[in-house]
Design an enzyme around this catalytic site. Sequence first.
Site, PDB file in Angstrom:
ATOM      1  N   ASP A 161      -8.897   9.644  -2.608  1.00 29.01           N
ATOM      2  CA  ASP A 161      -8.420  10.719  -3.472  1.00 29.01           C
ATOM      3  C   ASP A 161      -7.200  10.214  -4.241  1.00 29.01           C
ATOM      4  OD1 ASP A 161      -6.309  10.565  -1.712  1.00 29.01           O
ATOM      5  OD2 ASP A 161      -6.382  12.650  -1.064  1.00 29.01           O
TER       6      ASP A 161
ATOM      7  N   ASP B  11      -3.114  11.345  -4.836  1.00 32.40           N
ATOM      8  CA  ASP B  11      -2.098  12.258  -4.317  1.00 32.40           C
ATOM      9  C   ASP B  11      -0.881  12.298  -5.240  1.00 32.40           C
ATOM     10  OD1 ASP B  11      -3.302  12.514  -1.390  1.00 32.40           O
ATOM     11  OD2 ASP B  11      -3.261  10.369  -1.860  1.00 32.40           O
TER      12      ASP B  11
ATOM     13  N   ASP C 210      -4.891  15.695  -4.454  1.00 38.18           N
ATOM     14  CA  ASP C 210      -3.956  16.504  -3.659  1.00 38.18           C
ATOM     15  C   ASP C 210      -2.647  16.655  -4.415  1.00 38.18           C
ATOM     16  OD1 ASP C 210      -5.740  16.673  -1.563  1.00 38.18           O
ATOM     17  OD2 ASP C 210      -4.831  15.058  -0.392  1.00 38.18           O
TER      18      ASP C 210
HETATM   19  N1  CTP Z   1      -0.137  13.377   4.607  1.00 37.75           N
HETATM   20  C1  CTP Z   1       0.851  14.200   5.079  1.00 37.75           C
HETATM   21  N2  CTP Z   1       0.579  15.510   5.318  1.00 37.75           N
HETATM   22  C2  CTP Z   1      -0.656  16.013   5.079  1.00 37.75           C
HETATM   23  C3  CTP Z   1      -1.675  15.176   4.583  1.00 37.75           C
HETATM   24  C4  CTP Z   1      -1.371  13.840   4.347  1.00 37.75           C
HETATM   25  O1  CTP Z   1       1.959  13.765   5.295  1.00 37.75           O
HETATM   26  N3  CTP Z   1      -0.890  17.283   5.300  1.00 37.75           N
HETATM   27  C5  CTP Z   1       0.180  11.978   4.360  1.00 37.75           C
HETATM   28  C6  CTP Z   1      -0.642  11.067   5.193  1.00 37.75           C
HETATM   29  O2  CTP Z   1       0.065  10.665   6.326  1.00 37.75           O
HETATM   30  C7  CTP Z   1      -0.919   9.911   4.294  1.00 37.75           C
HETATM   31  C8  CTP Z   1      -0.583  10.383   2.893  1.00 37.75           C
HETATM   32  O3  CTP Z   1      -0.103  11.702   3.037  1.00 37.75           O
HETATM   33  O4  CTP Z   1      -0.087   8.844   4.632  1.00 37.75           O
HETATM   34  C9  CTP Z   1      -1.754  10.349   1.993  1.00 37.75           C
HETATM   35  O5  CTP Z   1      -2.874  10.919   2.622  1.00 37.75           O
HETATM   36  P1  CTP Z   1      -4.360  10.498   2.259  1.00 37.75           P
HETATM   37  O6  CTP Z   1      -4.650  10.814   0.854  1.00 37.75           O
HETATM   38  O7  CTP Z   1      -5.232  11.121   3.280  1.00 37.75           O
HETATM   39  O8  CTP Z   1      -4.389   8.933   2.557  1.00 37.75           O
HETATM   40  P2  CTP Z   1      -4.096   7.680   1.633  1.00 37.75           P
HETATM   41  O9  CTP Z   1      -3.139   6.848   2.369  1.00 37.75           O
HETATM   42  O10 CTP Z   1      -3.717   8.105   0.264  1.00 37.75           O
HETATM   43  O11 CTP Z   1      -5.486   6.942   1.622  1.00 37.75           O
HETATM   44  P3  CTP Z   1      -6.658   7.103   0.540  1.00 37.75           P
HETATM   45  O12 CTP Z   1      -6.412   6.020  -0.442  1.00 37.75           O
HETATM   46  O13 CTP Z   1      -7.917   6.907   1.286  1.00 37.75           O
HETATM   47  O14 CTP Z   1      -6.560   8.461  -0.053  1.00 37.75           O
HETATM   48 MN    MN Z   2      -4.834   9.498  -0.826  1.00 37.64          MN
HETATM   49 MN    MN Z   3      -4.751  12.891   0.125  1.00 36.93          MN
END
Ligand code: CTP
Ligand code: MN
Ligand code: MN
Length: 505
Positions: free
Chosen positions: A337, A339, A429
């Site tokens: 995704d 963020d 997100d």
């Molecule tokens: N996170 C958080 N609180 C949440 C959801 C996520 O603090 N409610 C943090 C997670 O610990 C993560 C970061 O936000 O380190 C990003 O989350 P995610 O998008 O799930 O992972 P990514 O590291 O961005 O991996 P990807 O590239 O697969 O999206």
């Molecule tokens: Mn992510």
């Molecule tokens: Mn995310």
Amino acid sequence: MNHAGMLARVKKRKRPVEAGAQDQVEVKFKEVTLYLVERKMGSSRRNFLTSLARSKGFRVEDVLSDDITHVVAEDNQAEVLWAWLMGHGLRDVSRLAVLDISWFTDSMREGRPVRVETRHRIQVREPVVSVSVYCSPPTAVANVSQYACQRRTTTENHNKIFTDVMEELAESSEFNESKGPCLAFRQAASVLKSLPSAVQCLEAIQGLPCLGEHTKAVMEEILTFGRSFKVEELRCDERYQALKLFTSVFGVGPKTAEKWYRRGLRSLKEILTEPSIQLNRMQRAGFLYYSDISKAVSKAEAEALGCIIEETVHWIAPDAILALTGGFRRGKEYGHDVDFLLTMPEMGKEEGLLLHVIDRLRDQGILLYCEYQGSTFDVSKLPSCRFEDMDHFQKCFLILRLEQGQVEGERGQQRDPGDSRGWRAVRVDLVAPPVDRYAFALLGWTGSRQFGRDLRAFAQKERQMLLDNHALYDKTKQLFLPVTTEEDIFAHLGLEYVEPWQRNA
Ligand code: CTP
Ligand code: MN
Ligand code: MN
């Protein structure tokens, strides 16, 4: 034993190889103990060959044990044979000579065990490295910390061959609700990701933190055979396959996946056609856009989304502060995704910001799905010492429509003529903390998950401090520490600053 008893025994178990025992002459070659694999060879030929070898002074055992030095098989596929051997719980399979029948016939012809040559060996493939031969001098591991926040981990992973396996084992443990093993595999993978080069022998990982016996056994298997039989078995496991598939749908967690599996469902099609299954809104969106959002998001696509979000946010509030977080901030090429973190320079002005952004995205016709969570942030509830706690900021989980024409390098390009849709769905997100919490939120949402976990563990265990996405609390001094930047947080913790691109733990 009476006649009936004898029959029952024959029926119950396969008749053990007894023929040939009487043919044993004195053992001439004490250093060699043979085991003939019955699979494909068949029991009568096995009996015949056993007698033949024993008559020539070879020791042949009927049962596979640690006493065996030479395993002989005929017409067995290497993969299958090795998987079978690995399943026997032998102390050290790497010491076994696993040989084709040609070695056996050569030996029978010569009347002595002939020298083992490469052509005799049944090999899965050339071992990546032989455990003790090509071992580079052990890397200086004395300084590797058990905490990811004291290691620098870029996106360049020299030990993917190990970490992929560890991550699968972690996932499987998670499905089995084995929290300890799950964390152990995740930590092991994280340590290996931080190493500056590929591990080539077991000696090279001596002294590294977080690598338990279990992990080392898996690594030894991979070093010796270039693969992990345990994981290969796992990959064929019906439950693991189903749970992995179900949890790949947005909105489906391990609990729901398990429920579906228990009901005998195995494929996504079965889920969709099962009338008694009620999907929630998030899951319906997950299925609707499954093929798009299960596909990795590229950096170019993330950048294109960054432009859209920036334009949207600044159209609403020109002084809003916007930052890319998550994997793309850490320099990853692909993500599941995109963020973003947004806030307003003036405290309290961020309230309602996210709802405005959502409205604006809807007006632009690119909002495919939105799950909004209002703020539950309450300063009086700080500090929180629960580690996996979700934060309390207003946030939303979106699915947006991204036009192919907006992505750098894909403008006017029709990559796949069959796919003329010209757009894809992407998971996004957005989080909007108040500005005085910005640094904590940025640190938390930049990740990686393991990096954040270890930061909190380090704070608590080594500094008697509590850290989460909202605040940093010093238990000794009994006060909240003032923070405006990520650097401030590292400094308060007495840690060297780790750049976002070094946080891929
Ligand atoms: N996170 C958080 N609180 C949440 C959801 C996520 O603090 N409610 C943090 C997670 O610990 C993560 C970061 O936000 O380190 C990003 O989350 P995610 O998008 O799930 O992972 P990514 O590291 O961005 O991996 P990807 O590239 O697969 O999206
Ligand atoms: Mn992510
Ligand atoms: Mn995310």
